[in-house]
Design a protein around this motif. Structure first.
Motif: not given
Length: 374
Positions: A143-170
């Motif tokens: 369960x601890x390993x799953x939580x760590x992987x989930x946190x890493x995956x969420x961070x990675x997945x959120x970076x893509x749309x957030x980064x795209x929004x930042x670039x489009x705004x610029x």
């Protein structure tokens, strides 16, 4: 040792840690009174056998003077007195330090060599005896390993749309006078915002489902209504991709569960079928009753691109995408099928997949029919 002392020990065992401390104290006194004798009294065996944790009395020769059934089930000792090396090593450390030591040992069991993680706490009782308490930590570590992987995956997945929004705004900021470009970038911002919103919503949903508290208010759910609702709601997205979605209902079974969760699970399957189907193709949702097993059978059948054999084993993992490029095009998050799996499991059902590349896929959900109906 008096009967009163044994009763106190038994009561202490029931109340938990305080009982364990009392057992250790009594065993230390017994070991002190009897010198080098490693014979375990019958009453002590009875108390240790009653513990839910694995309990082992370790001898100086790295064997067990006594162990309960739980310890044998955990694989840290055998009925013939053989002891797992990791437990024996911990006992040696405890004797040398003259204090309690604890650590985790890896235990391999079965012909396939499956490993489990066992937490062991060793208390020295005398120069010849030590008490080891063992508990299975495999699920907790997983369960601890799953939580760590989930946190890493969420961070990675959120970076893509957030980064795209930042670039489009610029880009908009630097080309404010170009109306056509601003409109084009604004559409892209809306698309990325929708993707981000969907991702966050699915993260919330799967966290709630995995928390085990999502199916709180059980009700009788007619599956025909679930199919009708999902097929009707999918028409807009299907028409946009020139895909036809039809329902084939040959029975009207009911199940006990959560109507909204079942709709969400089936909708995810239908959305996937639409997104991975070619234009002009059909998606069929069937509902039937298996006469042999008396279970409700839901199927979502498409004639899309299909899934390779190696990917079929992983498609229910969170954030896994069989076709990342197609997922980016359709706004897929890689969470839809994981949500399906957990919803079905919480309804005591199973979900299976058959697929062949270039031929299509069939996802099958089997649910237990409501008992009163049976």
């Amino acid at each position: 040792m008096t009967l009163e002392m044994w009763l106190a020990a038994a009561i202490g065992v029931v109340v938990g840690a305080a009982g364990m401390a009392l057992v250790v104290a009594l065993m230390k006194r017994r070991a002190s009174d009897e010198g080098g004798n490693t014979t375990i009294p019958h009453r002590t065996r009875e108390v240790l056998s009653a513990l839910q944790s694995g309990s082992i009395v370790v001898r100086r020769d790295r064997r067990a003077a006594f162990s309960n059934h739980t310890a044998s089930a955990l694989g840290v000792t055998r009925p013939d007195g053989a002891l797992h090396p990791g437990v024996a090593d911990l006992a040696e450390v405890a004797w040398a330090a003259e204090q309690v030591v604890e650590d985790e040992v890896e235990v391999s069991r079965g012909v396939l060599g499956a490993s489990s993680i066992v937490h062991v706490r060793v208390t020295p009782l005398s120069n010849d005896l030590a008490l080891a308490i063992a508990n299975d930590n495999t699920e907790m570590r997983a369960a601890e390993q799953t939580r760590r992987e989930f946190a890493v995956n969420v961070s990675h997945e959120l970076k893509t749309p957030v980064g795209a929004l930042s670039l489009l705004a610029e880009a908009i900021e630097g080309n404010a006078d170009d109306t056509e470009m601003v409109e084009d970038f604004a559409k892209k911002i809306r698309r990325e915002a929708r993707r981000l919103t969907k991702l966050i919503q699915e993260i919330i949903e799967i966290s709630r489902i995995q928390g085990g508290e999502s199916v709180i208010d059980h009700e009788v759910v007619p599956l025909a209504e679930v199919v009708e609702e999902v097929v009707e709601a999918a028409q807009v997205s299907a028409e946009a991709r020139d895909v036809t979605v039809v329902a084939d209902v040959s029975a009207s079974p009911t199940v006990m569960g959560d109507h909204d969760l079942l709709v969400m699970a089936l909708r995810n399957l239908v959305d996937n079928a639409i997104n991975y189907s070619d234009r002009g193709s059909h998606v069929t949702v069937t509902l039937a009753r298996d006469a042999d097993t008396d279970v409700a059978v839901l199927k979502v059948i498409d004639a899309g691109i299909g899934i390779s054999t190696e990917n079929q084993e992983r498609i229910f993992e969170r954030f896994f995408r069989a076709d990342p490029a197609r997922s980016r095009e359709t706004g897929g998050t890689g969470l839809g099928l994981s949500i399906v799996k957990h919803v079905v499991l919480q309804h005591s059902g199973v979900v299976e997949v058959w697929s062949k590349p270039t031929v299509g896929s069939t996802f099958t959900v089997r649910l237990t029919i409501h008992q009163e109906e049976q």
